[in-house]
Design an enzyme around this catalytic site. Structure first.
Site, short mmCIF file in Angstrom:
data_model
loop_
_atom_site.label_atom_id
_atom_site.label_comp_id
_atom_site.label_asym_id
_atom_site.label_seq_id
_atom_site.Cartn_x
_atom_site.Cartn_y
_atom_site.Cartn_z
N ASN A 90 2.51 21.29 -20.91
CA ASN A 90 2.22 20.47 -22.08
C ASN A 90 2.41 21.21 -23.39
OD1 ASN A 90 1.61 17.84 -21.10
ND2 ASN A 90 -0.24 18.70 -20.20
N GLU A 105 12.62 18.98 -24.00
CA GLU A 105 11.91 19.46 -22.81
C GLU A 105 12.58 20.72 -22.25
OE1 GLU A 105 9.08 18.52 -21.68
OE2 GLU A 105 8.76 16.53 -22.53
N HIS A 133 2.44 14.06 -28.65
CA HIS A 133 1.92 12.76 -28.21
C HIS A 133 1.32 11.98 -29.36
CE1 HIS A 133 1.54 13.95 -23.70
NE2 HIS A 133 2.65 13.28 -23.93
N LYS A 191 9.62 23.12 -13.24
CA LYS A 191 8.70 21.99 -13.00
C LYS A 191 8.29 21.95 -11.53
CE LYS A 191 6.99 17.61 -13.88
NZ LYS A 191 6.91 16.45 -14.73
N GLU A 230 -2.59 18.37 -12.18
CA GLU A 230 -2.94 18.83 -13.54
C GLU A 230 -3.96 19.96 -13.51
OE1 GLU A 230 -1.58 17.54 -16.43
OE2 GLU A 230 -0.67 15.78 -15.54
N HIS A 249 3.03 19.26 -26.54
CA HIS A 249 2.76 17.85 -26.28
C HIS A 249 1.50 17.30 -26.95
CE1 HIS A 249 6.03 18.28 -23.48
NE2 HIS A 249 5.92 17.05 -23.06
N ARG A 259 0.83 -1.23 0.00
CA ARG A 259 0.00 0.00 0.00
C ARG A 259 0.86 1.27 0.00
NH1 ARG A 259 -2.87 -3.13 3.69
NH2 ARG A 259 -4.73 -4.05 2.75
N HIS A 297 10.52 10.63 -27.38
CA HIS A 297 9.59 11.59 -26.77
C HIS A 297 10.03 13.05 -26.99
CE1 HIS A 297 6.75 13.31 -23.94
NE2 HIS A 297 7.75 13.91 -23.31
N LYS A 317 4.33 11.51 -10.87
CA LYS A 317 3.55 10.65 -11.77
C LYS A 317 4.30 9.36 -11.99
CE LYS A 317 1.58 13.97 -14.94
NZ LYS A 317 1.43 14.15 -16.39
N ARG A 344 -0.29 23.56 -14.58
CA ARG A 344 0.42 22.35 -15.00
C ARG A 344 0.17 22.06 -16.48
NH1 ARG A 344 1.92 17.16 -11.20
NH2 ARG A 344 3.12 16.08 -12.76
N1 LIG Z 1 6.41 10.44 -14.95
C1 LIG Z 1 6.48 11.48 -15.73
O1 LIG Z 1 6.05 12.59 -15.37
C2 LIG Z 1 7.10 11.34 -17.08
C3 LIG Z 1 7.39 12.47 -17.85
C4 LIG Z 1 8.02 12.31 -19.09
C5 LIG Z 1 8.32 11.03 -19.55
N2 LIG Z 1 8.02 9.95 -18.78
C6 LIG Z 1 8.35 8.58 -19.23
O2 LIG Z 1 9.76 8.48 -19.37
C7 LIG Z 1 10.06 7.43 -20.29
C8 LIG Z 1 11.21 7.86 -21.17
O3 LIG Z 1 12.32 8.10 -20.36
P1 LIG Z 1 13.79 8.28 -20.96
O4 LIG Z 1 13.73 9.16 -22.14
O5 LIG Z 1 14.66 8.63 -19.85
O6 LIG Z 1 14.10 6.85 -21.59
P2 LIG Z 1 14.67 5.52 -20.92
O7 LIG Z 1 14.34 5.44 -19.51
O8 LIG Z 1 14.23 4.39 -21.81
O9 LIG Z 1 16.25 5.70 -21.09
C9 LIG Z 1 16.83 5.72 -22.38
C10 LIG Z 1 17.98 4.72 -22.50
O10 LIG Z 1 19.13 5.25 -21.85
C11 LIG Z 1 19.67 4.30 -20.91
N3 LIG Z 1 20.32 5.09 -19.87
C12 LIG Z 1 19.73 5.76 -18.87
N4 LIG Z 1 20.63 6.50 -18.22
C13 LIG Z 1 21.83 6.28 -18.82
C14 LIG Z 1 23.14 6.79 -18.62
N5 LIG Z 1 23.39 7.73 -17.70
N6 LIG Z 1 24.13 6.35 -19.42
C15 LIG Z 1 23.87 5.46 -20.41
N7 LIG Z 1 22.65 4.96 -20.67
C16 LIG Z 1 21.64 5.37 -19.88
C17 LIG Z 1 18.47 3.49 -20.51
O11 LIG Z 1 18.85 2.24 -19.97
C18 LIG Z 1 17.73 3.38 -21.83
O12 LIG Z 1 18.32 2.38 -22.63
C19 LIG Z 1 8.76 7.15 -21.03
O13 LIG Z 1 8.25 5.91 -20.60
C20 LIG Z 1 7.83 8.27 -20.60
O14 LIG Z 1 6.48 7.85 -20.53
C21 LIG Z 1 7.42 10.08 -17.58
#
Ligand SMILES: NC(=O)c1ccc[n+]([C@@H]2O[C@H](COP(=O)([O-])OP(=O)(O)OC[C@H]3O[C@@H](n4cnc5c(N)ncnc54)[C@H](O)[C@@H]3O)[C@@H](O)[C@H]2O)c1
Length: 367
Positions: free
Chosen positions: A251, A189, A258, A233, A243, A254, A125, A271, A147, A247
């Site tokens: 976007n 971003e 998206h 942020k 949101e 986006h 929980r 992304h 999130k 907030r």
């Molecule tokens: N929660 C939120 O508010 C929020 C906001 C934006 C995006 N997201 C989510 O984030 C995800 C995308 O995240 P991302 O772009 O970080 O991609 P990711 O987490 O897939 O990382 C990209 C790649 O880089 C590698 N990696 C990470 N750090 C590294 C480092 N320092 N050195 C070498 N390799 C490294 C990872 O293993 C992966 O292969 C999506 O699923 C998206 O939905 C969430």
């Protein structure tokens, strides 16, 4: 090595800090206050992050803080935000066992942060989660705001929870090992924050990229960009945790971004690249509707190009683009709402006529 900056995020009557700095992972225990009753920590991470050498320093610091540390490696890529991977995490937490007072530590990009954050939100929980983002995108966006979630076959991030971390540690040195395209993606971003809230970001990027295209890899510059982006942020999240209102301005770019991601299957276009294309649409749409000064739009578009981001969208089935945008969380009964810029650092929500949106997409697809 400069002193790290602490940026407070006051939410839910309980504040946590985002710590931004250089060489701070190995002293992580000195920079964050770990939950006093925690005895055990589960570090959730991925192979590329381990191979890059970022996980061991974190684990060593947690051990120094007196915790019994266990590592759980999850598959690499977006596919890890999956119910089966989550179920494995739950099961391994149960086997340890991880107590209600223990800690989950996410060391990786947004994928690890979302998955480990959701595991922490739901196991027992809810247990505490410490976010240690290692991509630029995760440092400036995904790790802050609480999130968390996973994907379903029916869509991305369809199951999740708001679960604020106990702290976020952004060490900009870890960004040096990112694959080039992943690092550049994060700048989408960063430019967005510059356009929507903090024009100094635009100025800093322009100064360093000079007249032509340039890699943004100076650690001092990165630290400043992460610090400023996190500050935006954090302030918006604190003002408006769930949101709506302010907030929604985060976007910017986006709505269309998206749709591009969804219709290209989340692997062809990253992304931040989709956000870049979405920003260009928002800028040009703003000019077309008389909301955005042309000089502001040109500046934004030039900067995105200069940092190496794509600005031309792929040609997509337009009916599918609209169907996806109508499902966007900002879409109201009155139509699809877009965040537009009135000026640098000043956003407005508008429901533009669909013919105008189509005209700009036509122009971009054909260019
Ligand atoms: N929660 C939120 O508010 C929020 C906001 C934006 C995006 N997201 C989510 O984030 C995800 C995308 O995240 P991302 O772009 O970080 O991609 P990711 O987490 O897939 O990382 C990209 C790649 O880089 C590698 N990696 C990470 N750090 C590294 C480092 N320092 N050195 C070498 N390799 C490294 C990872 O293993 C992966 O292969 C999506 O699923 C998206 O939905 C969430």
């Amino acid at each position: 090595v400069s002193r790290p900056t602490r940026i407070g995020v006051p939410v839910n009557g309980r504040a946590y800090d985002v710590v931004v700095g250089s060489r701070i992972l190995e002293h992580l225990d000195e920079h964050v206050t770990l939950p006093a009753d925690a005895a055990r920590a589960v570090v959730v991470t991925q192979e590329p992050v381990i191979a890059a050498g970022h996980v061991e320093p974190v684990e060593d610091a947690l051990r120094r803080a007196g915790l019994d540390v266990h590592r759980r490696e999850v598959p690499d890529g977006e596919g890890a935000k999956d119910v089966d991977v989550l179920a494995d995490l739950w099961a391994s937490c149960a086997e340890l066992p991880l107590a209600r007072t223990d800690l989950v530590v996410a060391v990786g990009g947004g994928v690890v942060g979302d998955l480990a954050g959701f595991a922490a939100a739901t196991f027992n929980r809810g247990v505490a989660v410490l976010q240690v983002p290692t991509t630029l995108l995760a440092q400036v966006d995904a790790a802050i705001g609480g999130k968390t979630g996973i994907n379903l076959a029916q869509g991305k991030n369809l199951v999740g929870a708001f679960h604020q971390p106990v702290g976020v540690v952004c060490d900009v040195d870890v960004l040096a090992t990112l694959p080039g395209r992943v690092r550049t993606e994060g700048l989408g971003e960063v430019v967005k924050y510059g356009l929507s809230h903090d024009p100094t970001i635009l100025h800093l990027l322009e100064e360093r990229t000079g007249g032509g295209a340039a890699r943004v890899d100076d650690p001092l510059l990165l630290e400043e960009l992460v610090r400023r982006s996190v500050a935006v942020k954090a302030a918006v999240v604190a003002a408006d945790e769930r949101e709506g209102g302010q907030r929604a301005f985060l976007n910017l770019g986006h709505t269309y971004g998206h749709a591009i991601e969804a219709l290209t299957g989340y692997d062809l276009v990253l992304h931040g690249e989709a956000v870049s294309m979405g920003l260009v649409l928002a800028l040009r749409l703003g000019v077309r509707l008389g909301a955005t000064p042309a000089t502001v739009a040109d500046r934004g578009e030039r900067l995105l190009e200069r940092v190496g981001l794509p600005i031309r969208p792929p040609t997509l089935d337009r009916a599918a683009v609209w169907a996806t945008m109508r499902r966007d969380k900002k879409a109201g009964r009155d139509g699809v709402r877009f965040v537009l810029l009135e000026d640098e650092g000043r956003c407005v929500l508008r429901v533009p006529p669909e013919v105008d949106v189509d005209a700009v997409i036509d122009e971009l697809e054909r260019s």
